[in-house]
Design a protein around this motif. Sequence first.
Motif, PDB file in Angstrom:
ATOM      1  N   ASN A  10      38.902  -0.272 -28.767  1.00 57.46           N
ATOM      2  CA  ASN A  10      38.372   1.088 -28.681  1.00 57.46           C
ATOM      3  C   ASN A  10      36.918   1.172 -29.130  1.00 57.46           C
ATOM      4  OD1 ASN A  10      40.408   2.679 -27.481  1.00 57.46           O
ATOM      5  ND2 ASN A  10      41.586   2.640 -29.388  1.00 57.46           N
ATOM      6  N   LEU A  11      36.537   0.379 -30.126  1.00 57.72           N
ATOM      7  CA  LEU A  11      35.129   0.355 -30.542  1.00 57.72           C
ATOM      8  C   LEU A  11      34.239  -0.217 -29.440  1.00 57.72           C
ATOM      9  CD1 LEU A  11      35.443  -0.714 -34.283  1.00 57.72           C
ATOM     10  CD2 LEU A  11      34.563   1.466 -33.410  1.00 57.72           C
ATOM     11  N   LEU A  12      34.717  -1.252 -28.774  1.00 58.54           N
ATOM     12  CA  LEU A  12      33.941  -1.829 -27.663  1.00 58.54           C
ATOM     13  C   LEU A  12      33.801  -0.820 -26.524  1.00 58.54           C
ATOM     14  CD1 LEU A  12      35.414  -5.443 -27.695  1.00 58.54           C
ATOM     15  CD2 LEU A  12      33.108  -4.751 -28.395  1.00 58.54           C
ATOM     16  N   ARG A  13      34.889  -0.127 -26.213  1.00 59.31           N
ATOM     17  CA  ARG A  13      34.839   0.904 -25.170  1.00 59.31           C
ATOM     18  C   ARG A  13      33.901   2.038 -25.595  1.00 59.31           C
ATOM     19  NH1 ARG A  13      40.517   2.848 -24.488  1.00 59.31           N
ATOM     20  NH2 ARG A  13      39.750   3.947 -22.659  1.00 59.31           N
ATOM     21  N   THR A  14      33.973   2.411 -26.875  1.00 69.10           N
ATOM     22  CA  THR A  14      33.100   3.468 -27.405  1.00 69.10           C
ATOM     23  C   THR A  14      31.637   3.073 -27.272  1.00 69.10           C
ATOM     24  OG1 THR A  14      34.817   4.155 -28.967  1.00 69.10           O
ATOM     25  CG2 THR A  14      32.574   4.835 -29.462  1.00 69.10           C
ATOM     26  N   SER A  15      31.329   1.823 -27.587  1.00 70.93           N
ATOM     27  CA  SER A  15      29.954   1.337 -27.475  1.00 70.93           C
ATOM     28  C   SER A  15      29.436   1.479 -26.043  1.00 70.93           C
ATOM     29  CB  SER A  15      29.890  -0.121 -27.920  1.00 70.93           C
ATOM     30  OG  SER A  15      28.609  -0.650 -27.716  1.00 70.93           O
ATOM     31  N   THR A  16      30.266   1.093 -25.084  1.00 72.72           N
ATOM     32  CA  THR A  16      29.893   1.200 -23.669  1.00 72.72           C
ATOM     33  C   THR A  16      29.663   2.661 -23.289  1.00 72.72           C
ATOM     34  OG1 THR A  16      31.114  -0.801 -23.121  1.00 72.72           O
ATOM     35  CG2 THR A  16      30.661   0.719 -21.301  1.00 72.72           C
ATOM     36  N   LEU A  17      30.561   3.520 -23.723  1.00 74.50           N
ATOM     37  CA  LEU A  17      30.439   4.945 -23.382  1.00 74.50           C
ATOM     38  C   LEU A  17      29.243   5.591 -24.076  1.00 74.50           C
ATOM     39  CD1 LEU A  17      34.210   5.892 -23.446  1.00 74.50           C
ATOM     40  CD2 LEU A  17      32.704   5.873 -21.435  1.00 74.50           C
ATOM     41  N   LEU A  18      28.982   5.215 -25.323  1.00 72.27           N
ATOM     42  CA  LEU A  18      27.804   5.743 -26.022  1.00 72.27           C
ATOM     43  C   LEU A  18      26.523   5.345 -25.299  1.00 72.27           C
ATOM     44  CD1 LEU A  18      28.717   5.200 -29.784  1.00 72.27           C
ATOM     45  CD2 LEU A  18      28.238   7.391 -28.661  1.00 72.27           C
ATOM     46  N   ASN A  19      26.465   4.119 -24.829  1.00 73.30           N
ATOM     47  CA  ASN A  19      25.294   3.674 -24.082  1.00 73.30           C
ATOM     48  C   ASN A  19      25.153   4.463 -22.785  1.00 73.30           C
ATOM     49  OD1 ASN A  19      23.054   1.707 -24.039  1.00 73.30           O
ATOM     50  ND2 ASN A  19      24.031   1.100 -22.118  1.00 73.30           N
ATOM     51  N   ARG A  20      26.256   4.683 -22.090  1.00 70.36           N
ATOM     52  CA  ARG A  20      26.244   5.435 -20.830  1.00 70.36           C
ATOM     53  C   ARG A  20      25.750   6.874 -21.052  1.00 70.36           C
ATOM     54  NH1 ARG A  20      31.797   5.116 -17.878  1.00 70.36           N
ATOM     55  NH2 ARG A  20      31.227   2.929 -17.926  1.00 70.36           N
ATOM     56  N   GLY A  42      24.061   7.954 -23.679  1.00 72.88           N
ATOM     57  CA  GLY A  42      22.684   7.872 -24.172  1.00 72.88           C
ATOM     58  C   GLY A  42      21.670   7.694 -23.066  1.00 72.88           C
ATOM     59  N   LEU A  43      22.002   6.874 -22.071  1.00 64.94           N
ATOM     60  CA  LEU A  43      21.086   6.674 -20.940  1.00 64.94           C
ATOM     61  C   LEU A  43      20.840   7.979 -20.180  1.00 64.94           C
ATOM     62  CD1 LEU A  43      22.167   3.192 -19.560  1.00 64.94           C
ATOM     63  CD2 LEU A  43      19.964   3.800 -20.588  1.00 64.94           C
ATOM     64  N   LYS A  44      21.887   8.791 -20.050  1.00 66.30           N
ATOM     65  CA  LYS A  44      21.721  10.096 -19.400  1.00 66.30           C
ATOM     66  C   LYS A  44      20.835  11.002 -20.235  1.00 66.30           C
ATOM     67  CE  LYS A  44      25.945  10.084 -16.681  1.00 66.30           C
ATOM     68  NZ  LYS A  44      27.301  10.600 -16.525  1.00 66.30           N
ATOM     69  N   LEU A  45      20.957  10.908 -21.568  1.00 72.20           N
ATOM     70  CA  LEU A  45      20.159  11.752 -22.458  1.00 72.20           C
ATOM     71  C   LEU A  45      18.679  11.390 -22.432  1.00 72.20           C
ATOM     72  CD1 LEU A  45      22.561  12.020 -25.534  1.00 72.20           C
ATOM     73  CD2 LEU A  45      22.048  13.789 -23.850  1.00 72.20           C
ATOM     74  N   VAL A  46      18.349  10.108 -22.264  1.00 71.20           N
ATOM     75  CA  VAL A  46      16.931   9.712 -22.263  1.00 71.20           C
ATOM     76  C   VAL A  46      16.276   9.833 -20.886  1.00 71.20           C
ATOM     77  CG1 VAL A  46      17.180   8.175 -24.245  1.00 71.20           C
ATOM     78  CG2 VAL A  46      17.328   7.213 -21.952  1.00 71.20           C
ATOM     79  N   GLU A  47      17.093  10.122 -19.847  1.00 69.86           N
ATOM     80  CA  GLU A  47      16.545  10.285 -18.493  1.00 69.86           C
ATOM     81  C   GLU A  47      15.437  11.333 -18.484  1.00 69.86           C
ATOM     82  OE1 GLU A  47      19.397  11.378 -15.456  1.00 69.86           O
ATOM     83  OE2 GLU A  47      20.152   9.331 -15.390  1.00 69.86           O
ATOM     84  N   GLY A  48      14.330  10.997 -17.829  1.00 70.65           N
ATOM     85  CA  GLY A  48      13.228  11.939 -17.701  1.00 70.65           C
ATOM     86  C   GLY A  48      12.319  12.017 -18.913  1.00 70.65           C
ATOM     87  N   THR A  49      12.537  11.137 -19.895  1.00 70.53           N
ATOM     88  CA  THR A  49      11.658  11.096 -21.079  1.00 70.53           C
ATOM     89  C   THR A  49      10.791   9.840 -21.001  1.00 70.53           C
ATOM     90  OG1 THR A  49      13.128   9.790 -22.512  1.00 70.53           O
ATOM     91  CG2 THR A  49      13.500  12.192 -22.448  1.00 70.53           C
ATOM     92  N   ASP A  50      10.009   9.625 -22.039  1.00 71.97           N
ATOM     93  CA  ASP A  50       9.186   8.415 -22.122  1.00 71.97           C
ATOM     94  C   ASP A  50       9.987   7.199 -22.567  1.00 71.97           C
ATOM     95  OD1 ASP A  50       6.648   9.588 -21.420  1.00 71.97           O
ATOM     96  OD2 ASP A  50       6.691  10.595 -23.377  1.00 71.97           O
ATOM     97  N   LEU A  51      11.291   7.375 -22.752  1.00 71.70           N
ATOM     98  CA  LEU A  51      12.144   6.289 -23.231  1.00 71.70           C
ATOM     99  C   LEU A  51      12.951   5.699 -22.083  1.00 71.70           C
ATOM    100  CD1 LEU A  51      13.429   8.136 -26.421  1.00 71.70           C
ATOM    101  CD2 LEU A  51      11.546   6.503 -26.259  1.00 71.70           C
ATOM    102  N   ALA A  52      13.120   4.370 -22.120  1.00 75.86           N
ATOM    103  CA  ALA A  52      13.824   3.682 -21.037  1.00 75.86           C
ATOM    104  C   ALA A  52      15.224   3.228 -21.434  1.00 75.86           C
ATOM    105  CB  ALA A  52      13.008   2.472 -20.578  1.00 75.86           C
ATOM    106  N   SER A  53      15.562   3.342 -22.727  1.00 75.37           N
ATOM    107  CA  SER A  53      16.872   2.853 -23.161  1.00 75.37           C
ATOM    108  C   SER A  53      17.318   3.572 -24.420  1.00 75.37           C
ATOM    109  CB  SER A  53      16.815   1.345 -23.435  1.00 75.37           C
ATOM    110  OG  SER A  53      16.042   1.082 -24.593  1.00 75.37           O
ATOM    111  N   VAL A  54      18.606   3.447 -24.694  1.00 74.10           N
ATOM    112  CA  VAL A  54      19.187   4.005 -25.910  1.00 74.10           C
ATOM    113  C   VAL A  54      18.588   3.291 -27.120  1.00 74.10           C
ATOM    114  CG1 VAL A  54      21.345   4.356 -27.181  1.00 74.10           C
ATOM    115  CG2 VAL A  54      21.307   4.599 -24.697  1.00 74.10           C
TER     116      VAL A  54
END
Length: 151
Positions: free
Chosen positions: A10-20, A22-34
Amino acid sequence: MDSKVKIIMNLLRTSTLLNRVGLKLVEGTDLASVQQWQLLGIIDRNEGISLAKLCEETLVTKQNITGLVERLRKAGVITTWTDSNDKRITRVGITSKGKETMEEMKPRTEMSNNTTFADFSEEELDMFDNMLERLVTSLLLESNVKEGKKE
């Protein structure tokens, strides 16, 4: 299935989902990654932090931190300088563009966090945070033992 295995899965799945998410949250900003967002947040809260301390805070190697810092510097959201007392130390600070990026992220983060943790009470969140802190400590100890470090 053993509960310890289930937790790890579940922690591994959580990590993947947090990254997913997070990537949506940084879209359109000066940041390219979580990871860039995480780093910028740490720098924002710790003006003049050293690269060594950034490695410690993020658990990322010096080589990876150097690359992340360079990309953030090129994006204009941070600045770096040599410590005036010790030329071996590189310090990092946030620029006004970086502050604007962090301000842009605040409402996105708040909305996402409210949605993510809507089903948890404050007491449950505090317990969960405490348990995760303990797990991180345990994993750090295990990691350091396997690498031959003492701590």
